[in-house]
Design an enzyme around this catalytic site. Sequence first.
Site, PDB file in Angstrom:
ATOM      1  N   CYS A  12       0.863  -1.188   0.000  1.00 57.67           N
ATOM      2  CA  CYS A  12       0.000   0.000   0.000  1.00 57.67           C
ATOM      3  C   CYS A  12       0.899   1.237   0.000  1.00 57.67           C
ATOM      4  O   CYS A  12       2.117   1.132   0.184  1.00 57.67           O
ATOM      5  CB  CYS A  12      -0.886   0.007   1.244  1.00 57.67           C
ATOM      6  SG  CYS A  12       0.086   0.174   2.750  1.00 57.67           S
ATOM      7  N   CYS A  96       2.795   6.226   8.747  1.00 59.83           N
ATOM      8  CA  CYS A  96       1.916   6.490   7.598  1.00 59.83           C
ATOM      9  C   CYS A  96       1.042   7.716   7.905  1.00 59.83           C
ATOM     10  O   CYS A  96       0.518   7.845   9.015  1.00 59.83           O
ATOM     11  CB  CYS A  96       1.042   5.265   7.352  1.00 59.83           C
ATOM     12  SG  CYS A  96      -0.207   5.551   6.100  1.00 59.83           S
ATOM     13  N   GLU A 126      -0.087   0.030  16.550  1.00 61.16           N
ATOM     14  CA  GLU A 126      -0.842   1.243  16.201  1.00 61.16           C
ATOM     15  C   GLU A 126      -1.783   1.631  17.345  1.00 61.16           C
ATOM     16  O   GLU A 126      -1.909   2.808  17.700  1.00 61.16           O
ATOM     17  CB  GLU A 126      -1.644   0.992  14.921  1.00 61.16           C
ATOM     18  CG  GLU A 126      -2.376   2.236  14.450  1.00 61.16           C
ATOM     19  CD  GLU A 126      -3.275   1.965  13.252  1.00 61.16           C
ATOM     20  OE1 GLU A 126      -2.973   1.064  12.448  1.00 61.16           O
ATOM     21  OE2 GLU A 126      -4.295   2.662  13.139  1.00 61.16           O
ATOM     22  N   SER A 218       0.644  -9.694  10.539  1.00 62.11           N
ATOM     23  CA  SER A 218       0.050  -8.555   9.835  1.00 62.11           C
ATOM     24  C   SER A 218      -1.474  -8.554  10.010  1.00 62.11           C
ATOM     25  O   SER A 218      -2.170  -9.472   9.558  1.00 62.11           O
ATOM     26  CB  SER A 218       0.419  -8.637   8.348  1.00 62.11           C
ATOM     27  OG  SER A 218      -0.480  -7.881   7.585  1.00 62.11           O
ATOM     28  N   ASN A 220      -3.777  -6.599   8.712  1.00 62.91           N
ATOM     29  CA  ASN A 220      -4.618  -6.466   7.509  1.00 62.91           C
ATOM     30  C   ASN A 220      -4.639  -7.755   6.701  1.00 62.91           C
ATOM     31  O   ASN A 220      -5.633  -8.087   6.072  1.00 62.91           O
ATOM     32  CB  ASN A 220      -4.193  -5.235   6.689  1.00 62.91           C
ATOM     33  CG  ASN A 220      -2.958  -5.466   5.859  1.00 62.91           C
ATOM     34  OD1 ASN A 220      -3.035  -5.974   4.756  1.00 62.91           O
ATOM     35  ND2 ASN A 220      -1.791  -5.113   6.385  1.00 62.91           N
TER      36      ASN A 220
HETATM   37  S1  SF4 Z   1      -2.751   3.018   7.199  1.00 59.86           S
HETATM   38 FE1  SF4 Z   1      -1.569   1.140   7.022  1.00 59.86          FE
HETATM   39  S2  SF4 Z   1      -2.596  -0.024   5.410  1.00 59.86           S
HETATM   40 FE2  SF4 Z   1      -3.301   2.107   5.239  1.00 59.86          FE
HETATM   41  S3  SF4 Z   1      -1.945   3.091   3.729  1.00 59.86           S
HETATM   42 FE3  SF4 Z   1      -1.086   3.447   5.779  1.00 59.86          FE
HETATM   43  S4  SF4 Z   1       0.371   1.775   6.098  1.00 59.86           S
HETATM   44 FE4  SF4 Z   1      -0.976   1.170   4.424  1.00 59.86          FE
END
Ligand code: SF4
Length: 280
Positions: A12, A96, A126, A218, A220
């Site tokens: 991603c 991110c 997270e 992971s 996800n």
């Molecule tokens: S929140 Fe996590 S899954 Fe979504 S774009 Fe960012 S790194 Fe990727």
Amino acid sequence: MKIILSKKIGFCFGVKKSVNLAKNALKARKDNLYMLGSIINNPQVIEYFTKKGVKIAGNLDEVPEESTVITRAHGISPKMLKKAYQKKLSVVDTTCPYVRKVQKIAHYLYKKDYFIVIYGDKKHPEVLSLLDTVQNNALVVNSIPDTEKITKKKKIGFISQTTKNIYDFYKLSSALLNKAEELRIFNTICKSTTERQKSALELAKEVDVMLVIGGKESANTTRLAEIGKNQGVKTYHIETKNQIKYKWFHPEDIVGITSGASTPDWVTNEVIDKLKEWYG
Ligand code: SF4
């Protein structure tokens, strides 16, 4: 055998960014380079970095002063970031932007005295960084029964770990409706996660067997495997080609392949090559 790939597959946006920043850090400075935990949840990618000399630290205390520390894509809390700077560490912050946004929303809800409910996995980094952001003033829920324990509140703010299941988020949002006079819902599941889950669901409807490729840690990727299983499709969550078994398939099968957001394409391609080797 027919192989169908999910429409959304591979790194991603956030993982791509994180890996690129880590690679740049490697190029710029080879010594005293630390990762604060695994920057992404994929063992093959982490192995790539450790082989090049990057060390993994469980926490900031394990990082010697004046080293460079690379943070995880799924977040470091503002409090930890401050601690890193106090320790004179050079920080490569690969959080991110979507995760950073959830932290900002959590902080806003905290400042406005909302009772914060987070849909997430209690031990996921997270979620831990979100809890740190709000001084642990939040309740983490993972299922409807978890919400039943909540007594009536004046104001509830509801957010989610970015990689959670969107359909369950809808259900939990409904379950919270009668728990507060005011309920604010922020859909913080990232777009990339939602699109990937929708593609996995479409795929599960047209295949006999589903292979979900990605790290066992992971979140996800685990969610994608759940989607396949919930559709009643034979679903296997694997990390590499070495884990697939010949007996799982029939030569006439339609096999669907999807991968988590932190799975490199080369790992997926190796799985496809192995299936082609077996079934032509
Ligand atoms: S929140 Fe996590 S899954 Fe979504 S774009 Fe960012 S790194 Fe990727």
